[in-house]
Design a protein around this motif. Structure first.
Motif, mmCIF file in Angstrom:
data_model
loop_
_atom_site.group_PDB
_atom_site.id
_atom_site.type_symbol
_atom_site.label_atom_id
_atom_site.label_comp_id
_atom_site.label_asym_id
_atom_site.label_seq_id
_atom_site.Cartn_x
_atom_site.Cartn_y
_atom_site.Cartn_z
ATOM 1 N N ARG A 56 -9.078 -47.077 -34.954
ATOM 2 C CA ARG A 56 -10.167 -47.416 -35.882
ATOM 3 C C ARG A 56 -11.506 -47.544 -35.165
ATOM 4 O O ARG A 56 -12.529 -47.059 -35.630
ATOM 5 C CB ARG A 56 -9.843 -48.718 -36.627
ATOM 6 C CG ARG A 56 -10.961 -49.227 -37.525
ATOM 7 C CD ARG A 56 -10.546 -50.469 -38.282
ATOM 8 N NE ARG A 56 -9.806 -51.423 -37.482
ATOM 9 C CZ ARG A 56 -10.371 -52.324 -36.664
ATOM 10 N NH1 ARG A 56 -11.677 -52.379 -36.530
ATOM 11 N NH2 ARG A 56 -9.606 -53.153 -35.989
ATOM 12 N N SER A 93 0.406 -46.802 -38.658
ATOM 13 C CA SER A 93 0.445 -48.242 -38.840
ATOM 14 C C SER A 93 1.870 -48.733 -39.080
ATOM 15 O O SER A 93 2.273 -49.778 -38.571
ATOM 16 C CB SER A 93 -0.457 -48.629 -40.013
ATOM 17 O OG SER A 93 -0.393 -50.007 -40.261
ATOM 18 N N GLY A 143 -1.018 -55.646 -39.579
ATOM 19 C CA GLY A 143 -2.030 -56.029 -38.611
ATOM 20 C C GLY A 143 -1.501 -56.981 -37.554
ATOM 21 O O GLY A 143 -0.376 -57.475 -37.630
ATOM 22 N N PRO A 170 -3.821 -59.819 -35.767
ATOM 23 C CA PRO A 170 -5.164 -60.366 -35.568
ATOM 24 C C PRO A 170 -5.501 -60.725 -34.126
ATOM 25 O O PRO A 170 -6.632 -60.508 -33.687
ATOM 26 C CB PRO A 170 -5.171 -61.607 -36.468
ATOM 27 C CG PRO A 170 -4.159 -61.314 -37.520
ATOM 28 C CD PRO A 170 -3.088 -60.517 -36.834
ATOM 29 N N GLU A 213 -6.010 -54.328 -37.423
ATOM 30 C CA GLU A 213 -6.050 -54.566 -38.857
ATOM 31 C C GLU A 213 -4.965 -53.761 -39.560
ATOM 32 O O GLU A 213 -4.483 -52.755 -39.019
ATOM 33 C CB GLU A 213 -7.427 -54.175 -39.407
ATOM 34 C CG GLU A 213 -8.561 -55.001 -38.843
ATOM 35 C CD GLU A 213 -9.923 -54.587 -39.359
ATOM 36 O OE1 GLU A 213 -10.008 -53.642 -40.186
ATOM 37 O OE2 GLU A 213 -10.926 -55.204 -38.935
ATOM 38 N N ASP A 246 -4.245 -49.698 -39.200
ATOM 39 C CA ASP A 246 -4.785 -49.107 -37.969
ATOM 40 C C ASP A 246 -3.774 -48.199 -37.282
ATOM 41 O O ASP A 246 -2.611 -48.568 -37.093
ATOM 42 C CB ASP A 246 -5.206 -50.190 -36.977
ATOM 43 C CG ASP A 246 -6.512 -50.864 -37.346
ATOM 44 O OD1 ASP A 246 -7.180 -50.408 -38.309
ATOM 45 O OD2 ASP A 246 -6.869 -51.850 -36.670
#
Length: 199
Positions: free
Chosen positions: A124, A169, A176, A178, A183, A186
């Protein structure tokens, strides 16, 4: 005398948690939770990961146009870290694995315990979110304990190989991560050097 200490090392835009245990016999080990989703250990006397930057004019060994963006990957050498260049935002709709340099060791089984050097980059934004090359210390873990894309990249390769993977992903962190700046949705890119495998 035995002691334990816990440190948090920020690697680019993510955190790699390290817990080192030492003993009076001079040996030490490192336990780490990686962005690859594994908790593993590394002996201090084990092989190391290079920490020097690659040459500016190093040619990519793998280029991939994604659903969006593109990536160019060059694996690590004995003296230099990998180079991953991303045209952002980069995404793929199917996980892609590329052998950058084939090793001459045994094939890695799906259930092996491996020792690797690796760098993870977020498609990303193009940021490195995790890298064992930052510390120079490889990480040991069972392939059954990592995210699916990492297992797909390593299982079936030969020990000594350098490998690139661009994972969806779903094969990374669908919801995600964090702490690593990942995220939902991604695409992740890893450059991996397989040092050893057992099992």
């Amino acid at each position: 005398m035995t002691f334990k200490r816990l440190t948090a090392t920020v690697l680019a835009s993510s955190a790699l948690m390290l817990a080192a245990c030492g003993s009076d016999d001079g040996s030490s080990s490192t336990e780490s939770t990686t962005a690859a989703g594994a908790t593993g250990t590394t002996a201090a006397a084990a092989a190391s990961c290079p920490t020097e930057a690659p040459a500016a004019d190093v040619a990519p060994q793998w280029t991939l146009d994604g659903t969006t963006g593109a990536v160019a990957v060059t694996g690590s050498t004995d003296t230099a870290v990998p180079k991953v260049t991303v045209t952002t935002p980069f995404s793929v709709d199917a996980t892609q694995v590329q052998t950058l340099t084939e090793g001459d060791g045994a094939l890695v089984p799906e259930t092996a315990e491996v020792s690797v050097c690796y760098m993870g980059v977020n498609g990303r934004d193009g940021n490195v979110f995790d890298s064992s090359y930052e510390t120079g210390s490889p990480v040991d873990f069972p392939l059954t304990g990592v995210i699916p894309g990492f297992q797909k990249a390593i299982a079936g390769q030969k020990v000594g190989s350098t490998v690139g993977v661009a994972m969806t992903s779903a094969d990374g962190y669908a919801t995600g991560q964090p702490a690593a700046g990942i995220e939902p949705g991604d695409t992740l890119i890893f450059a991996i050097k397989i040092l050893s495998a057992q099992g």
